[in-house]
Write a protein that holds these residues in place. Sequence first.
Motif, short mmCIF file in Angstrom:
data_model
loop_
_atom_site.label_atom_id
_atom_site.label_comp_id
_atom_site.label_asym_id
_atom_site.label_seq_id
_atom_site.Cartn_x
_atom_site.Cartn_y
_atom_site.Cartn_z
N ALA A 245 0.83 -1.20 0.00
CA ALA A 245 0.00 0.00 0.00
C ALA A 245 0.87 1.26 0.00
N PHE A 246 1.93 1.24 0.81
CA PHE A 246 2.86 2.38 0.88
C PHE A 246 3.49 2.64 -0.49
N ASP A 247 3.97 1.56 -1.15
CA ASP A 247 4.61 1.70 -2.45
C ASP A 247 3.64 2.24 -3.50
N ALA A 248 2.39 1.79 -3.43
CA ALA A 248 1.40 2.25 -4.41
C ALA A 248 1.12 3.74 -4.25
N VAL A 249 1.01 4.19 -3.00
CA VAL A 249 0.77 5.62 -2.76
C VAL A 249 1.99 6.43 -3.20
N ALA A 250 3.20 5.91 -2.91
CA ALA A 250 4.41 6.60 -3.35
C ALA A 250 4.45 6.72 -4.87
N LYS A 251 4.05 5.67 -5.56
CA LYS A 251 4.02 5.71 -7.03
C LYS A 251 2.96 6.70 -7.52
N GLY A 252 1.82 6.68 -6.84
CA GLY A 252 0.77 7.62 -7.22
C GLY A 252 1.22 9.06 -7.10
#
Length: 375
Positions: A245-252
Motif C-alpha cells: 500500500a505504501f509503495d502504491a501511494v508513493a508511485k501515485g
Amino acid sequence: MENYFWYVLAGVALVILVAAVTIIVGRRPELPPADAPAELPADSAEPAFAEPTDAELTESAWEPEQPEAPESRLARLRRRLSASNNPFAKGLLSLLSADTLDAATWDDLEASLITADLGVGPTTELVEALRKELSVSGGADADRAKAVLRDELLRLVGPDTNRGLNLTGADGVPGVILVVGVNGTGKTTTIGKLARVLVAEQHSVVLAAADTFRAAAAEQLKTWGDRVGVEVVRGPEGGDPASVAFDAVAKGIADGVDVVVVDTAGRLHTKTGLMDELGKIKRVIERKAPVTEVLLVIDATTGQNGLAQARVFAEVVDVTGIVLTKLDGSAKGGIIVPVQRELGVPVKLIGLGEGADDLAPFQAAAFVDALLEES
C-alpha cells in the motif's frame, strides 16, 4: 525328383517377390535432402513473411476499454430493483395493491418490511407515518398512497445526504481510497469496477494489490486494471500488505495520479489480529498521504449480519462510506436504511449485477423510484 520340383517352385516365387519390390520402390518420388526445405504445391504456397510497419503495429495494438458513464448506469439497472425481482419492493407494493387498509393489511406490510431487512425501528417509523397519512380503514387511493410511501421512504434513506467520493488529497497528493470488508463480499471485484467508474469520470488511477494472502487476488486485480489501462502495484505473495500500500501511494505521488485505490485481504471481523493489521495498513499509508475515503464493502444478501461486520470495522478504521454489493436477485434491499444508521455514514455505491459496469453511484430518489415501479 520330387525334391527338385519344390526347389524350382521356391526359386520362381523368390524371383516374383524381388520383381514386385523393385517395381514398388521405383515408383516412390525422390525425397529432398534432410536439410532442404519442403516445397508446397504452387496453389498453396505461403507468401514471404514481411515485418509489420510502425503504423500497422499502432493500429493493431490492444486498446483499453471505455467504461460506461456512471450517470447512465442506474437508468439501465433500475429494472433489477423493481418488484418483479426484489423482495423489498414486493412488500412495499403490497400496500398499494390492497383493496382496504385494515389492520391485517398493516400487519402484513410490517412483517414484509422486517423480513426485507429494514429493521424493527425503521419499519415501525414507516408504518406509523403511513397510517397517519392514509386512512386506517376503507379504500385507499393508489396514487396518493404511492406518493406518501415514496416521501416516507426517501426520508428514511436520506435524500440530502452527501454521497460523493472524497477523491481530493491534500497539497496535491492523490486521494487514497482504502477498501475493506470480510471474505466473500466481492471486494476485489468491486475495486476493479470502481476503477472503471473513476476512469469513466476521467480520473487517473493506481491500484494497490495489498491482499497478499490470496494468491489469485493480485492477478485478478491486474486483469481489471489492464482492461481500462490502470497500473497495479503488487508485492510478493505473502508479503507485507502495508508495504504494498505504501509503495502504491508513493508511485501515485510520483506519477501525479488523481486516486490510489487500495485492496486489502478479506478479514473475518472476529479475528482481532487481522483487524489490527488493517489498522496498521492505514497508519503506514498516512506516512505518505492522508486516507481520504474508507469504503466498507457489504454483501447485501447477508442482511442484518452486515451490521455486525460494520460495527467492528468502524472500530478499527473510520469508515466513510458503504458499498452494497449483490443488491439484485435475492438481496432484500431494506438493509440500506439500518446500515446507514448503524455507522452514521451513507451508502455511496451499489452493485446490481455481475457485469463489468454494474457498479453505480447510489442515488436515493432513483433507488426509491425503482422500488415502486411495478415492472
